[in-house]
Design a protein around this motif. Structure first.
Motif, mmCIF file in Angstrom:
data_model
loop_
_atom_site.group_PDB
_atom_site.id
_atom_site.type_symbol
_atom_site.label_atom_id
_atom_site.label_comp_id
_atom_site.label_asym_id
_atom_site.label_seq_id
_atom_site.Cartn_x
_atom_site.Cartn_y
_atom_site.Cartn_z
ATOM 1 N N ARG A 2 0.856 -1.173 0.136
ATOM 2 C CA ARG A 2 -0.006 0.037 -0.066
ATOM 3 C C ARG A 2 0.922 1.369 -0.136
ATOM 4 O O ARG A 2 1.826 1.201 0.627
ATOM 5 N N VAL A 46 0.324 5.542 0.580
ATOM 6 C CA VAL A 46 -0.568 6.482 1.221
ATOM 7 C C VAL A 46 -0.155 7.931 0.943
ATOM 8 O O VAL A 46 0.952 8.161 0.897
ATOM 9 N N THR A 51 -1.474 11.720 2.911
ATOM 10 C CA THR A 51 -2.587 12.250 3.753
ATOM 11 C C THR A 51 -2.205 13.782 3.953
ATOM 12 O O THR A 51 -1.244 14.220 3.743
ATOM 13 N N ASP A 61 -4.190 4.851 -0.831
ATOM 14 C CA ASP A 61 -5.174 5.287 0.059
ATOM 15 C C ASP A 61 -4.802 6.831 0.343
ATOM 16 O O ASP A 61 -3.759 7.194 0.578
ATOM 17 N N ILE A 90 -6.203 10.019 2.589
ATOM 18 C CA ILE A 90 -7.130 10.971 3.463
ATOM 19 C C ILE A 90 -6.636 12.355 3.038
ATOM 20 O O ILE A 90 -5.692 13.034 3.371
ATOM 21 N N TYR A 147 -8.202 4.299 -2.818
ATOM 22 C CA TYR A 147 -9.186 4.628 -1.806
ATOM 23 C C TYR A 147 -9.413 5.907 -0.887
ATOM 24 O O TYR A 147 -8.265 6.254 -0.193
ATOM 25 N N HIS A 157 -10.479 8.463 2.086
ATOM 26 C CA HIS A 157 -11.018 8.232 3.369
ATOM 27 C C HIS A 157 -11.398 9.525 3.704
ATOM 28 O O HIS A 157 -10.745 10.759 3.410
ATOM 29 N N LYS A 180 -6.218 7.985 14.238
ATOM 30 C CA LYS A 180 -6.586 7.174 13.130
ATOM 31 C C LYS A 180 -5.864 7.485 11.711
ATOM 32 O O LYS A 180 -5.510 6.456 10.902
ATOM 33 N N SER A 181 -5.309 8.582 11.460
ATOM 34 C CA SER A 181 -4.592 8.888 10.104
ATOM 35 C C SER A 181 -3.125 8.193 10.560
ATOM 36 O O SER A 181 -2.449 7.645 9.480
ATOM 37 N N LEU A 207 -3.308 4.621 9.739
ATOM 38 C CA LEU A 207 -3.244 4.281 8.275
ATOM 39 C C LEU A 207 -2.054 4.444 7.658
ATOM 40 O O LEU A 207 -1.607 3.538 6.749
ATOM 41 N N ASN A 212 -0.012 1.574 8.619
ATOM 42 C CA ASN A 212 -0.210 0.234 7.830
ATOM 43 C C ASN A 212 -0.062 0.167 6.380
ATOM 44 O O ASN A 212 -0.342 -0.589 5.570
ATOM 45 N N SER A 213 0.795 1.247 5.980
ATOM 46 C CA SER A 213 1.174 1.546 4.563
ATOM 47 C C SER A 213 2.826 1.320 4.497
ATOM 48 O O SER A 213 3.542 1.454 5.469
#
Length: 398
Positions: A222, A224, A226, A253, A255, A277, A279, A286-287, A290, A293-294
């Motif tokens: 993944r 990401v 943000t 992902d 955000i 995806y 978000h 929570k950010s 994520l 998890n990338s």
């Protein structure tokens, strides 16, 4: 006797983004270091006021308790707009309401007012307020204004910009101390000063408990992104990255929030990018989860010269989560990434080079792991709030 500080800022908990998180940390840590810090701020409104009707964002019980230490002034504007007239009205309203509140609390005996800019209009209220509060002024600069206004190409009236630059110079010269979050700002600010005003570097960073010290690379690979999707973030190149990752079958992902969010979402739909995806804006906790998890994080900035001085908060957040960075970025942020071997930097237009590097790293988990370790080491050595706040504490206690 304890020193007493009033922090003036538009951005404060639970407002999302690096500015709100920064001011929250300064407020909490000054109080932990035995300085009596209060906050004068607005009701949360960025990127829009209705967002904060969701109690999820109010996730710090210590700050949720009713207290006289956090003063929130109401504002009529319910949505942050990019329209120049609407935004100007928004800022003037905040300035006026802050001035009224400063007059009301003028007998609180604050040793310092610490005011955060941008926007510059809040600084005007602090400059007036420091005289009837009889306080010294710490100017906290998070962006070079009005250069950043020119950089995003939203305003080009030469006469008004000339006035803004005079006001900018005056703002720096009236400060007793200046705090910057990027070393790239210092030479510009020094060029505007007549005296040797102390300038202290206080970067954005994590709290110690937020630093990810071990990480497993398992499951689907993944990438990401943000943070803000605005005029400074180079949305066109982010679109190209999204399409290129789709072609490689790599999950992306995002955000995102800000004025370009809807445009980016339309692009995803129109090009049927089912590996992208989106978000909704969420809490910092929570950010960060994520990002952790990338496998890789990406960043872009507009190529205007002013943005070469910026150190975006997302860069430090990526390193906090032990996530290697691939960025189309230059200047101060590029130096941080390169010098600390926390990732790889490319020219903005070199999307192909960025994608090739992402694919290379996807196939080399050991290299990813080593870069992640560099990220953690850098954050612990350079960017921890618990260490860096001592610079500000020393200023206040002098």
């Amino acid at each position: 006797m304890k020193k007493k500080v009033l922090i003036m800022t538009q951005n404060f908990y639970p407002v999302i983004g690096s500015a709100g998180n920064r001011m929250k940390n300064i407020y909490q840590l000054l109080n932990e270091f035995d300085i009596e810090a209060d906050v004068l701020t607005t009701e949360p409104a960025y990127p829009n006021k209705n967002l904060y009707n969701d109690k999820t964002f109010w996730d710090d019980e210590a700050l949720n308790k009713k207290t006289k230490k956090i003063i929130r002034v109401p504002i009529k504007n319910k949505k942050f707009s990019n329209h120049i007239v609407s935004r100007l009205y928004f800022y003037i309203e905040i300035m006026w309401r802050f001035l009224i509140k400063l007059w009301q609390i003028r007998k609180e005996n604050y040793d310092y007012i610490m005011v955060s800019t941008p926007p510059i209009f809040i600084v005007f209220s602090a400059l007036i307020g420091k005289f009837f509060l009889k306080s010294k002024l710490i100017l906290e600069v998070r962006d070079l204004w009005p250069d950043s206004l020119v950089g995003v190409k939203t305003f080009d009236n030469s006469f008004i910009l000339k006035i803004f630059r005079i006001l900018e110079k005056r703002m720096y010269r009236l400060a007793d101390h200046i705090v910057i979050n990027s070393k790239g700002f210092e030479s510009h600010i020094r060029s505007k000063l007549k005296k040797n005003t102390p300038i202290v570097y206080l970067p954005n960073g994590p709290r110690a408990h937020e630093v990810v010290r071990s990480k497993k690379y398992e499951g689907k690979f993944r990438v990401v992104y943000t943070g803000n999707l605005g005029l400074a973030q180079d949305i066109d190149h982010l679109k190209l990255i999204a399409s290129a990752l789709q072609a490689e079958g790599i999950r992306f992902d995002v955000i995102g929030y800000g004025i370009k969010t809807e445009e980016f979402m339309r692009y995803i739909d129109e090009h049927q990018l089912d590996q992208v995806y989106m978000h909704q804006p969420t809490t910092r906790k929570k950010s960060l989860a994520l990002i952790e998890n990338s496998n890789i994080a990406v960043a872009f900035l507009n190529d205007a010269d002013v943005f070469s001085t910026v150190l975006p908060g997302k860069i430090i957040d990526y390193m906090t989560c032990r996530t290697p960075i691939v960025a189309g970025i230059k200047g101060t942020a590029a130096q941080i990434i390169t010098n600390n071997e926390a990732g790889f930097v490319f020219e903005q237009q070199d999307i192909q080079g960025m994608i090739e590097k992402i694919v290379e790293l996807k196939n080399n988990p050991e290299k990813l792991k080593r870069i992640g370790e560099n990220c953690t080491r850098t954050v612990q050595d350079v960017f921890l709030w618990e260490n860096n706040i001592k610079e500000l504490v020393q200023i206040i206690n002098e």
